[in-house]
Design a protein around this motif. Structure first.
Motif, mmCIF file in Angstrom:
data_model
loop_
_atom_site.group_PDB
_atom_site.id
_atom_site.type_symbol
_atom_site.label_atom_id
_atom_site.label_comp_id
_atom_site.label_asym_id
_atom_site.label_seq_id
_atom_site.Cartn_x
_atom_site.Cartn_y
_atom_site.Cartn_z
ATOM 1 N N LEU A 173 0.527 -1.442 -0.457
ATOM 2 C CA LEU A 173 0.471 0.258 0.270
ATOM 3 C C LEU A 173 0.157 0.846 0.177
ATOM 4 C CD1 LEU A 173 -2.928 0.931 0.391
ATOM 5 C CD2 LEU A 173 -2.947 0.763 2.713
ATOM 6 N N GLN A 174 1.043 1.547 -0.909
ATOM 7 C CA GLN A 174 1.436 3.450 -0.701
ATOM 8 C C GLN A 174 0.561 4.094 -0.347
ATOM 9 O OE1 GLN A 174 4.266 5.143 -0.316
ATOM 10 N NE2 GLN A 174 5.227 4.549 -2.348
ATOM 11 N N GLN A 175 0.590 4.818 0.601
ATOM 12 C CA GLN A 175 -0.235 6.580 1.341
ATOM 13 C C GLN A 175 0.831 7.706 1.199
ATOM 14 O OE1 GLN A 175 -0.897 4.495 5.249
ATOM 15 N NE2 GLN A 175 -3.141 4.310 3.967
ATOM 16 N N THR A 176 2.844 6.875 0.838
ATOM 17 C CA THR A 176 2.981 8.529 1.149
ATOM 18 C C THR A 176 4.512 8.106 0.208
ATOM 19 O OG1 THR A 176 5.161 7.250 2.707
ATOM 20 C CG2 THR A 176 3.416 8.678 3.413
ATOM 21 N N PRO A 177 3.879 8.662 -1.527
ATOM 22 C CA PRO A 177 4.959 8.841 -2.656
ATOM 23 C C PRO A 177 5.517 9.743 -2.646
ATOM 24 C CG PRO A 177 2.596 9.391 -3.303
ATOM 25 C CD PRO A 177 2.180 9.086 -2.050
ATOM 26 N N PHE A 178 6.837 9.511 -3.202
ATOM 27 C CA PHE A 178 8.098 10.336 -3.065
ATOM 28 C C PHE A 178 7.162 11.326 -3.989
ATOM 29 C CE2 PHE A 178 12.092 11.471 -5.275
ATOM 30 C CZ PHE A 178 12.418 12.244 -4.174
ATOM 31 N N ILE A 179 8.119 12.435 -3.369
ATOM 32 C CA ILE A 179 7.399 13.859 -4.319
ATOM 33 C C ILE A 179 8.833 14.269 -4.580
ATOM 34 C CG2 ILE A 179 6.560 16.811 -4.832
ATOM 35 C CD1 ILE A 179 4.841 14.064 -3.615
ATOM 36 N N ASP A 182 10.487 2.806 -4.293
ATOM 37 C CA ASP A 182 11.013 1.783 -3.657
ATOM 38 C C ASP A 182 11.775 0.746 -4.056
ATOM 39 O OD1 ASP A 182 9.996 0.967 -6.067
ATOM 40 O OD2 ASP A 182 8.339 -0.108 -5.605
ATOM 41 N N GLY A 183 13.129 1.316 -5.121
ATOM 42 C CA GLY A 183 14.045 0.823 -5.782
ATOM 43 C C GLY A 183 13.519 0.221 -6.730
ATOM 44 N N ASN A 184 12.501 0.215 -7.392
ATOM 45 C CA ASN A 184 12.053 -1.194 -8.432
ATOM 46 C C ASN A 184 12.379 -0.405 -9.162
ATOM 47 O OD1 ASN A 184 10.962 -2.234 -10.550
ATOM 48 N ND2 ASN A 184 8.854 -2.098 -9.098
#
Length: 121
Positions: free
Chosen positions: A7-13, A31-33
């Motif tokens: 679950l992604q609730q804090t994306p990288f801005i 997430d390094g993907n």
């Protein structure tokens, strides 16, 4: 037992200096993907990027407003509800020359990387 979802609730801005809002939900910065990136974007009126020739396929789904693409001297304008796939190694320019914000989702395969976008100066 491994978790069956993320679950992604804090994306990288992503920091920008052109007024564009980029929130990466999954990808190298978040997430390094390196296989895939998904970002929510908002491009202000008058925004544009230099031409580029990325080493990744990019899918764009316009949620609100319009976004302009110049591909091989062809001008394409997507509006809300429309999408496009631009194949890797294609020279392209993205812009929003319109008087309204453009909100869209971008998916890159493999993931977006500043070293693989090859923006022209």
């Amino acid at each position: 037992m491994s978790k069956k979802y993320t679950l992604q609730q804090t994306p990288f801005i992503v920091p920008t200096n052109d007024g564009k809002h980029i929130a990466e939900h999954f990808g190298l910065a978040t997430d390094g993907n390196g296989n895939l990136s998904i970002a929510h974007m908002i491009a202000p009126p008058g925004w544009s990027e230099p031409f580029q020739t990325p080493e990744f396929d990019e899918y764009t789904l316009v949620v609100r407003g319009r976004k302009q693409f110049i591909i091989d001297d062809e001008k394409i304008v997507l509006k809300a509800g429309e999408s496009i796939k631009v194949s890797k190694h294609t020279r392209i320019q993205y812009s929003n020359p319109f008087n309204e914000e453009c909100e869209y989702v971008a998916i890159c395969l493999p993931a977006f990387s500043i070293t693989k976008v090859h923006r022209e100066s």
